[in-house]
Motif scaffolding. Structure first.
Motif, PDB file in Angstrom:
ATOM      1  N   ALA A   1       0.924  -1.039   0.043  1.00 54.66           N
ATOM      2  CA  ALA A   1      -0.184   0.051  -0.003  1.00 54.66           C
ATOM      3  C   ALA A   1       0.801   1.263  -0.014  1.00 54.66           C
ATOM      4  CB  ALA A   1      -0.957  -0.013   1.365  1.00 54.66           C
ATOM      5  N   ALA A   2       0.495   2.442  -0.499  1.00 52.66           N
ATOM      6  CA  ALA A   2       0.906   3.560  -0.332  1.00 52.66           C
ATOM      7  C   ALA A   2       1.016   4.220   1.085  1.00 52.66           C
ATOM      8  CB  ALA A   2       0.145   4.670  -1.403  1.00 52.66           C
ATOM      9  N   PRO A   3       2.006   4.909   1.389  1.00 55.92           N
ATOM     10  CA  PRO A   3       2.143   5.624   2.531  1.00 55.92           C
ATOM     11  C   PRO A   3       0.993   6.362   3.066  1.00 55.92           C
ATOM     12  CG  PRO A   3       4.035   6.027   1.627  1.00 55.92           C
ATOM     13  CD  PRO A   3       3.020   5.299   0.469  1.00 55.92           C
ATOM     14  N   GLU A   4       0.372   6.421   4.454  1.00 54.44           N
ATOM     15  CA  GLU A   4      -0.929   6.917   4.778  1.00 54.44           C
ATOM     16  C   GLU A   4      -0.896   8.421   4.558  1.00 54.44           C
ATOM     17  OE1 GLU A   4      -2.026   5.637   8.367  1.00 54.44           O
ATOM     18  OE2 GLU A   4      -2.289   3.548   8.279  1.00 54.44           O
ATOM     19  N   ASP A   5       0.215   9.117   4.651  1.00 60.93           N
ATOM     20  CA  ASP A   5       0.208  10.459   4.462  1.00 60.93           C
ATOM     21  C   ASP A   5       0.380  10.936   3.082  1.00 60.93           C
ATOM     22  OD1 ASP A   5       2.911   9.659   4.341  1.00 60.93           O
ATOM     23  OD2 ASP A   5       3.654  11.007   5.803  1.00 60.93           O
ATOM     24  N   ALA A   6       0.436  10.172   2.057  1.00 61.96           N
ATOM     25  CA  ALA A   6       0.873  10.560   0.627  1.00 61.96           C
ATOM     26  C   ALA A   6      -0.341  10.443  -0.132  1.00 61.96           C
ATOM     27  CB  ALA A   6       2.082   9.717   0.157  1.00 61.96           C
ATOM     28  N   PRO A   7      -0.683  11.320  -0.887  1.00 57.57           N
ATOM     29  CA  PRO A   7      -1.640  10.923  -1.902  1.00 57.57           C
ATOM     30  C   PRO A   7      -1.884   9.796  -2.861  1.00 57.57           C
ATOM     31  CG  PRO A   7      -0.432  12.718  -2.817  1.00 57.57           C
ATOM     32  CD  PRO A   7       0.056  12.495  -1.221  1.00 57.57           C
ATOM     33  N   ILE A   8      -2.832   9.246  -2.976  1.00 54.31           N
ATOM     34  CA  ILE A   8      -2.740   8.010  -3.955  1.00 54.31           C
ATOM     35  C   ILE A   8      -2.740   8.591  -5.413  1.00 54.31           C
ATOM     36  CG2 ILE A   8      -4.109   6.196  -4.836  1.00 54.31           C
ATOM     37  CD1 ILE A   8      -5.755   6.375  -1.963  1.00 54.31           C
ATOM     38  N   ARG A   9      -1.688   8.028  -6.078  1.00 57.28           N
ATOM     39  CA  ARG A   9      -1.315   8.545  -7.579  1.00 57.28           C
ATOM     40  C   ARG A   9      -1.770   7.672  -8.236  1.00 57.28           C
ATOM     41  NH1 ARG A   9       3.638  11.119  -8.167  1.00 57.28           N
ATOM     42  NH2 ARG A   9       4.358   9.631  -9.566  1.00 57.28           N
ATOM     43  N   VAL A  10      -2.591   8.108  -9.328  1.00 58.14           N
ATOM     44  CA  VAL A  10      -3.384   7.416 -10.271  1.00 58.14           C
ATOM     45  C   VAL A  10      -2.861   7.795 -11.743  1.00 58.14           C
ATOM     46  CG1 VAL A  10      -5.708   7.080 -11.102  1.00 58.14           C
ATOM     47  CG2 VAL A  10      -5.389   7.400  -8.653  1.00 58.14           C
TER      48      VAL A  10
ATOM     49  N   LEU B   1     -10.937  16.710  -7.678  1.00 60.40           N
ATOM     50  CA  LEU B   1     -11.604  17.238  -6.710  1.00 60.40           C
ATOM     51  C   LEU B   1     -11.657  16.552  -5.650  1.00 60.40           C
ATOM     52  CD1 LEU B   1     -14.904  18.222  -8.827  1.00 60.40           C
ATOM     53  CD2 LEU B   1     -12.878  20.010  -8.031  1.00 60.40           C
ATOM     54  N   GLU B   2     -11.027  15.278  -5.452  1.00 55.51           N
ATOM     55  CA  GLU B   2     -10.974  14.446  -4.327  1.00 55.51           C
ATOM     56  C   GLU B   2      -9.597  14.530  -3.715  1.00 55.51           C
ATOM     57  OE1 GLU B   2     -12.722  11.642  -1.772  1.00 55.51           O
ATOM     58  OE2 GLU B   2     -13.588  12.979  -3.397  1.00 55.51           O
ATOM     59  N   GLU B   3      -9.873  14.885  -2.487  1.00 54.95           N
ATOM     60  CA  GLU B   3      -8.647  15.181  -1.611  1.00 54.95           C
ATOM     61  C   GLU B   3      -7.815  13.539  -1.354  1.00 54.95           C
ATOM     62  OE1 GLU B   3      -7.454  16.653   3.068  1.00 54.95           O
ATOM     63  OE2 GLU B   3      -9.589  17.003   2.261  1.00 54.95           O
ATOM     64  N   GLY B   4      -6.743  13.618  -1.190  1.00 54.16           N
ATOM     65  CA  GLY B   4      -5.906  12.397  -1.050  1.00 54.16           C
ATOM     66  C   GLY B   4      -5.805  11.672  -2.293  1.00 54.16           C
ATOM     67  N   ILE B   5      -6.194  12.146  -3.495  1.00 54.30           N
ATOM     68  CA  ILE B   5      -6.076  11.282  -4.809  1.00 54.30           C
ATOM     69  C   ILE B   5      -5.630  12.315  -5.900  1.00 54.30           C
ATOM     70  CG2 ILE B   5      -7.110   9.948  -6.662  1.00 54.30           C
ATOM     71  CD1 ILE B   5      -8.904   9.075  -4.709  1.00 54.30           C
ATOM     72  N   THR B   6      -4.404  11.967  -6.523  1.00 55.70           N
ATOM     73  CA  THR B   6      -4.032  12.860  -7.519  1.00 55.70           C
ATOM     74  C   THR B   6      -3.769  12.262  -8.769  1.00 55.70           C
ATOM     75  OG1 THR B   6      -2.176  14.523  -8.112  1.00 55.70           O
ATOM     76  CG2 THR B   6      -1.487  12.671  -6.837  1.00 55.70           C
ATOM     77  N   VAL B   7      -4.115  12.747 -10.065  1.00 56.41           N
ATOM     78  CA  VAL B   7      -3.720  12.174 -11.194  1.00 56.41           C
ATOM     79  C   VAL B   7      -2.398  12.548 -11.897  1.00 56.41           C
ATOM     80  CG1 VAL B   7      -4.665  11.860 -13.788  1.00 56.41           C
ATOM     81  CG2 VAL B   7      -6.092  12.126 -11.862  1.00 56.41           C
ATOM     82  N   VAL B   8      -1.496  11.614 -11.887  1.00 55.67           N
ATOM     83  CA  VAL B   8      -0.113  11.878 -12.319  1.00 55.67           C
ATOM     84  C   VAL B   8       0.165  11.527 -13.910  1.00 55.67           C
ATOM     85  CG1 VAL B   8       0.735  11.297 -10.131  1.00 55.67           C
ATOM     86  CG2 VAL B   8       0.504   9.415 -11.735  1.00 55.67           C
ATOM     87  N   GLY B   9      -1.053  11.159 -14.679  1.00 55.51           N
ATOM     88  CA  GLY B   9      -0.634  11.008 -16.019  1.00 55.51           C
ATOM     89  C   GLY B   9      -1.969  10.475 -16.729  1.00 55.51           C
ATOM     90  N   GLU B  10      -1.908  10.312 -18.053  1.00 53.52           N
ATOM     91  CA  GLU B  10      -2.964   9.755 -18.976  1.00 53.52           C
ATOM     92  C   GLU B  10      -2.382   9.012 -20.182  1.00 53.52           C
ATOM     93  OE1 GLU B  10      -6.170  12.621 -20.111  1.00 53.52           O
ATOM     94  OE2 GLU B  10      -5.916  13.873 -18.329  1.00 53.52           O
TER      95      GLU B  10
END
Length: 230
Positions: free
Chosen positions: A5-14, A33-42
């Motif tokens: 799993a990803a570290p709890e204090d880091a956003p989930i990279r999608v 728009l969701e806290e704790g999730i970030t889109v890193v690429g497409e």
């Protein structure tokens, strides 16, 4: 916490992988728009999904099945087999609940699947569950889909040979994973602590060469530990 799993204090990279621009845009707007999730690429095709996964090291890939150059199954297999990407978890996105490619995707290394018409809350939950190292199998189609497919393939599977490496307790645990139980629920069922249940799950995965819990579900159905009607 699960080691994958990803570290709890880091956003989930999608990473978003879909050849339809409107689909990617819709997902990106929701996730941004969701806290704790970030889109890193497409990525617009399977080959690009593999390249972007190598470059961005996401926690989760939302992977469409039908894409040009490489389909989602081939891309999943390449990502799962790439050194350094062992922690990347892949959610297969499918349009229809009759899509037989889903089974192949799970065998290729996907951590689960989700219908494209899933609501925002269901999608966000799926990302968090998979990022935490759990399997995600959409409840409304899991048993019927896997049951139908494994029933056809079971004749080619030598169940006892495959399960011979497991202890009796590990067989029980794999069967319960196949029924969709969490570590806490397995522990309650077998009168074990959640930590002990997790240990049995991890050992069974290692012995069977399963990448994650989703592949244990496949094994449970293939070998008859769980029947489609269970």
């Amino acid at each position: 916490m699960n080691a994958s799993a990803a570290p709890e204090d880091a956003p989930i990279r999608v990473l978003l992988a879909d050849d339809e621009g409107l689909v990617r845009s819709g997902f990106k707007v929701l996730l941004d728009l969701e806290e704790g999730i970030t889109v890193v690429g497409e990525a617009t095709n399977g080959a690009e999904a593999v390249e972007r996964a190598r470059a961005t090291r996401p926690d989760v890939v939302l992977m469409d099945i039908r894409m040009p150059k490489l389909d989602g199954i081939q891309a999943t297999a390449r990502i799962a087999g790439t050194r350094g990407l062992e922690r990347v978890r892949i959610i297969i996105l499918t349009t229809y609940d009759t899509d037989e490619y889903v089974f192949d995707a799970l065998q290729a290394g996907a951590s689960g699947f989700l219908l494209k018409d899933a609501g925002p809350a269901e999608l966000l939950h799926a990302i968090r569950v998979v990022a935490a190292g759990e399997a995600l199998l959409a409840p409304r189609i899991t048993r019927r889909l896997i049951g139908q497919l494994t029933a056809r393939r079971r004749a080619a599977t030598v169940a006892e040979d495959r399960l011979a490496v497991l202890t009796e307790r590990e067989r029980e645990v794999v069967a319960l994973v196949g029924r969709g139980l969490s570590n806490h629920e397995i522990g309650a069922e077998l009168f074990l602590s959640p930590a002990t249940a997790r240990t049995h799950v991890s050992r069974a995965m290692a012995k069977l060469g399963a990448r994650d819990r989703a592949q244990l579900v496949v094994v449970a159905y293939e070998t008859g530990l769980v029947s489609p009607g269970t």
